[in-house]
Design an enzyme around this catalytic site. Structure first.
Site, PDB file in Angstrom:
ATOM      1  N   LYS A  56       0.832  -1.210   0.000  1.00 45.57           N
ATOM      2  CA  LYS A  56       0.000   0.000   0.000  1.00 45.57           C
ATOM      3  C   LYS A  56       0.860   1.251   0.000  1.00 45.57           C
ATOM      4  CE  LYS A  56      -4.399  -1.545   1.860  1.00 45.57           C
ATOM      5  NZ  LYS A  56      -5.439  -1.353   2.869  1.00 45.57           N
ATOM      6  N   LYS A 116      -7.861 -10.412  -9.526  1.00 47.25           N
ATOM      7  CA  LYS A 116      -9.003 -10.444  -8.615  1.00 47.25           C
ATOM      8  C   LYS A 116      -9.939  -9.263  -8.884  1.00 47.25           C
ATOM      9  CE  LYS A 116      -8.825  -9.647  -3.893  1.00 47.25           C
ATOM     10  NZ  LYS A 116      -8.509  -9.814  -2.503  1.00 47.25           N
ATOM     11  N   LYS A 147     -11.736  -3.425  -5.576  1.00 41.05           N
ATOM     12  CA  LYS A 147     -12.096  -2.008  -5.509  1.00 41.05           C
ATOM     13  C   LYS A 147     -11.091  -1.143  -6.255  1.00 41.05           C
ATOM     14  CE  LYS A 147     -13.938  -2.507  -0.873  1.00 41.05           C
ATOM     15  NZ  LYS A 147     -13.610  -2.510   0.542  1.00 41.05           N
TER      16      LYS A 147
HETATM   17  P1  AMP Z   1     -11.496  -6.120   0.393  1.00 39.45           P
HETATM   18  O1  AMP Z   1     -12.464  -5.580  -0.602  1.00 39.45           O
HETATM   19  O2  AMP Z   1     -10.195  -6.491  -0.233  1.00 39.45           O
HETATM   20  O3  AMP Z   1     -11.390  -5.295   1.629  1.00 39.45           O
HETATM   21  O4  AMP Z   1     -12.084  -7.526   0.867  1.00 39.45           O
HETATM   22  C1  AMP Z   1     -13.177  -7.737   1.719  1.00 39.45           C
HETATM   23  C2  AMP Z   1     -13.486  -9.220   1.752  1.00 39.45           C
HETATM   24  O5  AMP Z   1     -13.921  -9.675   0.460  1.00 39.45           O
HETATM   25  C3  AMP Z   1     -12.269 -10.101   2.106  1.00 39.45           C
HETATM   26  O6  AMP Z   1     -12.687 -11.152   2.946  1.00 39.45           O
HETATM   27  C4  AMP Z   1     -11.793 -10.650   0.776  1.00 39.45           C
HETATM   28  O7  AMP Z   1     -11.155 -11.896   0.919  1.00 39.45           O
HETATM   29  C5  AMP Z   1     -13.091 -10.756  -0.025  1.00 39.45           C
HETATM   30  N1  AMP Z   1     -12.842 -10.512  -1.458  1.00 39.45           N
HETATM   31  C6  AMP Z   1     -12.410  -9.344  -2.001  1.00 39.45           C
HETATM   32  N2  AMP Z   1     -12.299  -9.450  -3.340  1.00 39.45           N
HETATM   33  C7  AMP Z   1     -12.643 -10.726  -3.666  1.00 39.45           C
HETATM   34  C8  AMP Z   1     -12.738 -11.452  -4.893  1.00 39.45           C
HETATM   35  N3  AMP Z   1     -12.466 -10.885  -6.069  1.00 39.45           N
HETATM   36  N4  AMP Z   1     -13.132 -12.744  -4.863  1.00 39.45           N
HETATM   37  C9  AMP Z   1     -13.436 -13.318  -3.684  1.00 39.45           C
HETATM   38  N5  AMP Z   1     -13.376 -12.707  -2.486  1.00 39.45           N
HETATM   39  C10 AMP Z   1     -12.994 -11.417  -2.460  1.00 39.45           C
END
Ligand code: AMP
Ligand code: TRP
Length: 329
Positions: A111, A194, A197
């Protein structure tokens, strides 16, 4: 019942990857465990610098969590800043973790590097100490998170062990659990990355509040490959496999079983889009209802904060007592 805790940052729109990979599992597991879910606004502050944004994102994320099916009578859903024990224990955690340990955190390195010339706050560096407080305050047995968070749970265990060694048994050591069968959703335009966001193109991300036409359009334009065979194979057919995984997750089947029903990409894209639209429709309806009744949403969050504080305040007290901090009279 094991105490299970997982938190999410209010840093923007929730997407299909968050839902199929994480939130849906929280909902499915809420009756088999004592579930705590925090909306960690103070963590998001490490990368937020405009007024008003954080509160709005927090409210929308709360509405999303209830809309996807977290039941306030089963799970404790709370906002981190409503429970002041988090930053209070967070400071103690900062004094229990070393500069060297924090310097080794890959999320910080990534980050900080991405922010380039931007402001890199000290909070971004000490973030894992606050995360350790989030977890240890609740004596969580299990923390279901994606692979990217494993290092943060490991450092939490190290901090807890060090504290217990210094000041006597105080904290429960949490275990990482990688959620079973959580779908991995990739970007529709860049299917080897992946869905995230921080993706550059909006066309590759399906947001939970996208309207049906937008969802259908994104799926119709999803990147596939130049073959024509429908087969689940992440390595050589990432785009098609992503569609199969999403359709499978929406219909409760396996990607291989879904693949057997298709011989062309067009119908697969169309059916995946329709399946997503129908999974999201009731969620979107509840989301709108919740957001139009702010008083009810505030009440739900107050109930969550009260339940969370009842647990967190006892743990903080225990930590203060074991350290031997002079109580106020
Ligand atoms: P984040 O948006 O990275 O803060 O992730 C929040 C939650 O969503 C976490 O538990 C991640 O593991 C899950 N997550 C985020 N992006 C993905 C994705 N593309 N596929 C599956 N799980 C996801
Ligand atoms: N760091 C986590 C993320 O980026 C969010 C988080 C904060 C968290 N505190 C937590 C996750 C406690 C699990 C438990 O996704």
């Amino acid at each position: 019942m094991p105490r299970v805790l997982s938190c999410i940052q209010p840093t923007g729109n929730v997407h299909l990857g968050n839902y199929l990979g994480a939130l849906r599992n929280w909902v499915a597991g809420q009756h088999e465990c004592d579930a705590f879910h925090g909306i960690v606004d103070l963590h998001a502050l490490t990368v937020t610098d405009s007024p008003g944004v954080l509160g709005r994102n927090t409210l929308e994320l709360a509405a999303t969590l209830f809309a996807v099916g977290l039941d306030p009578d089963a799970a404790t859903v709370f906002v981190q800043s409503h429970v002041p024990e988090h930053p209070q224990l967070g400071w103690i955690m900062e004094c229990t973790v070393s500069y060297g340990e924090l310097s080794r955190m890959t999320q910080f390195k990534d980050k900080a590097a991405k922010r380039e010339a931007d402001f890199v706050s000290a909070g971004l560096f000490t973030y894992p100490a606050l995360q350790a407080a989030d977890i240890l305050l609740y004596d969580a047995d299990e923390v279901p998170v994606g692979e990217d968070q494993r290092q943060h749970i490991e450092i939490t265990r190290d901090i807890a062990e060090r504290f217990n060694h210094r000041f006597g048994p105080t904290f429960t050591l949490p275990k990482v659990v990688t959620p079973k069968a959580g779908a991995k959703v990739t970007d529709l335009q860049d299917p080897t990355s992946k869905m995230s966001k921080s993706s550059s193109s909006e066309a590759g991300i399906v947001y939970l509040d996208d309207d049906p036409a937008a969802i259908m359009k994104k799926f119709k334009r999803a990147v596939t490959d130049s073959e024509s065979e429908v087969r689940f194979d992440r390595a050589t057919k990432p785009g098609v496999s992503n569609l199969l995984e999403i359709l499978a997750a929406c219909t409760g089947r396996t990607p291989d079983a879904v693949a057997a029903d298709y011989s062309q990409y067009g119908p697969l894209k169309n059916d995946t889009g329709e399946a997503v639209v129908s999974v999201l429709a009731p969620i979107q309806e509840r989301y709108r209802e919740l957001l139009s009744d702010r008083a009810e949403l505030a009440r739900l969050l107050r109930v969550g904060a009260d339940k969370a504080r009842a647990v967190a305040s006892r743990t903080l007290e225990r930590a203060y007592t074991n350290i031997g901090i002079l109580p106020p009279t």
